[in-house]
Motif scaffolding. Sequence first.
Motif, short mmCIF file in Angstrom:
data_model
loop_
_atom_site.label_atom_id
_atom_site.label_comp_id
_atom_site.label_asym_id
_atom_site.label_seq_id
_atom_site.Cartn_x
_atom_site.Cartn_y
_atom_site.Cartn_z
N UNK A 161 0.83 -1.21 0.00
CA UNK A 161 0.00 0.00 0.00
C UNK A 161 0.87 1.26 0.00
N UNK A 162 1.89 1.27 0.84
CA UNK A 162 2.73 2.46 0.95
C UNK A 162 3.50 2.74 -0.34
N UNK A 163 4.08 1.70 -0.92
CA UNK A 163 4.95 1.90 -2.08
C UNK A 163 4.18 2.18 -3.36
N UNK A 164 3.04 1.52 -3.52
CA UNK A 164 2.28 1.67 -4.75
C UNK A 164 2.97 1.08 -5.97
N UNK A 165 4.06 0.36 -5.75
CA UNK A 165 4.83 -0.18 -6.87
C UNK A 165 4.17 -1.43 -7.44
N UNK A 166 4.44 -1.70 -8.71
CA UNK A 166 3.85 -2.87 -9.36
C UNK A 166 4.45 -4.14 -8.79
N UNK A 167 3.62 -5.16 -8.72
CA UNK A 167 4.01 -6.45 -8.16
C UNK A 167 3.84 -7.50 -9.25
N UNK A 168 4.90 -8.20 -9.63
CA UNK A 168 4.76 -9.24 -10.66
C UNK A 168 3.80 -10.34 -10.20
N UNK A 169 3.06 -10.87 -11.14
CA UNK A 169 2.11 -11.93 -10.82
C UNK A 169 2.80 -13.11 -10.15
N UNK A 170 4.04 -13.39 -10.55
CA UNK A 170 4.77 -14.52 -9.96
C UNK A 170 4.94 -14.34 -8.46
N UNK A 171 5.21 -13.10 -8.02
CA UNK A 171 5.37 -12.84 -6.58
C UNK A 171 4.06 -13.13 -5.85
N UNK A 172 2.96 -12.68 -6.41
CA UNK A 172 1.67 -12.91 -5.76
C UNK A 172 1.27 -14.38 -5.80
N UNK A 173 1.71 -15.08 -6.83
CA UNK A 173 1.48 -16.54 -6.89
C UNK A 173 2.24 -17.22 -5.75
N UNK A 174 3.48 -16.80 -5.54
CA UNK A 174 4.29 -17.39 -4.47
C UNK A 174 3.72 -17.06 -3.10
N UNK A 175 3.03 -15.92 -2.97
CA UNK A 175 2.41 -15.51 -1.70
C UNK A 175 1.03 -16.13 -1.50
N UNK A 176 0.52 -16.82 -2.50
CA UNK A 176 -0.79 -17.45 -2.37
C UNK A 176 -1.96 -16.55 -2.71
N UNK A 177 -1.70 -15.37 -3.29
CA UNK A 177 -2.77 -14.47 -3.69
C UNK A 177 -3.35 -14.89 -5.04
N UNK A 178 -2.48 -15.25 -5.95
CA UNK A 178 -2.87 -15.75 -7.27
C UNK A 178 -2.86 -17.27 -7.23
N UNK A 179 -3.93 -17.89 -7.72
CA UNK A 179 -4.06 -19.35 -7.67
C UNK A 179 -3.27 -20.06 -8.75
N UNK A 180 -3.34 -19.53 -9.97
CA UNK A 180 -2.67 -20.19 -11.10
C UNK A 180 -2.05 -19.15 -12.01
N UNK A 181 -0.91 -19.50 -12.60
CA UNK A 181 -0.25 -18.67 -13.61
C UNK A 181 -0.21 -19.43 -14.93
N UNK A 182 -0.51 -18.71 -16.01
CA UNK A 182 -0.50 -19.31 -17.34
C UNK A 182 0.20 -18.38 -18.33
N UNK A 183 0.76 -18.93 -19.39
CA UNK A 183 1.25 -18.06 -20.47
C UNK A 183 0.10 -17.19 -20.96
N UNK A 184 0.41 -15.96 -21.32
CA UNK A 184 -0.64 -15.01 -21.70
C UNK A 184 -1.52 -15.54 -22.81
N UNK A 185 -0.93 -16.23 -23.77
CA UNK A 185 -1.73 -16.71 -24.90
C UNK A 185 -2.58 -17.92 -24.56
N UNK A 186 -2.43 -18.45 -23.34
CA UNK A 186 -3.24 -19.59 -22.91
C UNK A 186 -4.24 -19.22 -21.83
N UNK A 187 -4.17 -17.98 -21.35
CA UNK A 187 -4.98 -17.60 -20.19
C UNK A 187 -6.47 -17.82 -20.42
N UNK A 188 -6.99 -17.38 -21.55
CA UNK A 188 -8.42 -17.49 -21.81
C UNK A 188 -8.88 -18.94 -21.81
N UNK A 189 -8.15 -19.80 -22.53
CA UNK A 189 -8.54 -21.21 -22.64
C UNK A 189 -8.39 -21.93 -21.30
N UNK A 190 -7.31 -21.63 -20.58
CA UNK A 190 -7.08 -22.28 -19.28
C UNK A 190 -8.13 -21.85 -18.26
#
Length: 259
Positions: A161-190
């Motif tokens: 909140x304080x920094x407002x800096x962008x957080x890569x999806x991989x970091x949030x995946x490792x923290x358990x915020x994001x459930x699954x990561x997919x290549x961008x071109x596969x996201x819709x189908x997955x």
Amino acid sequence: MSVEDLQTNLEQSVLTLTLHRPDQLNAFSGEMIEELTKSVKEAETNEDVRVIVITGAGRSFSAGGDVKTMGESEPQDIYAHIGRLNDCISAIKNSPKPVIAAVHGFAAGAGFNLALACDLIVAAEDSKFALSFSKVGLISDGGGSYFLPRLIGPHLAKQFFFSGQSIPAKRLYELGVVNELYPANELQDKTMAMAVDLANGPSVAYGMMKKLVDHAMTASLDEILEQERITQTMMVTTEDHKEGVAAFKEKRAPQFKGK
């Protein structure tokens, strides 16, 4: 409201709600928020809908609030606007249907918090998230102050909140915020495959699981134990439970009907 602000599509019992202001990176308008709330609430009683997916058109999921219009509104207008946003967040959390956020590009500010309100977040590997409120001298709205500390703890939440800096999806995946990561071109189908799999599951049980897990964040063990006891007593009377037991005994895949 422009028909372009939100697009809806129902396929295989999955209702896809697409934020559709691509030229503004799907920044929220009051009309978009109201239509999203309406669509989520209508899905509650629509037996043809068993899963909801929220995604964005164009290059990003959502930039959140429209920075271009900030500074032009009176405090009472902001109060009303955030009230509409709060209604939307509550509709998502209170929906008995599983809600998936499919994030690509950027999910910033209230766009990030909209994703946090969903039950599951799937994201493109190259996507980024940001709680960018501090960059414009604001606090988080849309429930971020509630959701994020419960997921990652208060200290790390404050850092984001304080920094407002962008957080890569991989970091949030490792923290358990994001459930699954997919290549961008596969996201819709997955995402669709995940949603269809959920749509074929025991919908009544999913709705009850959602309530219990969300309530468990603020309830005592004794409260949850009693709620589980009462809910399970109800669940054994459902058609889905009877079908699940029959399928197990007959060594076949269950055909759940969400009843």
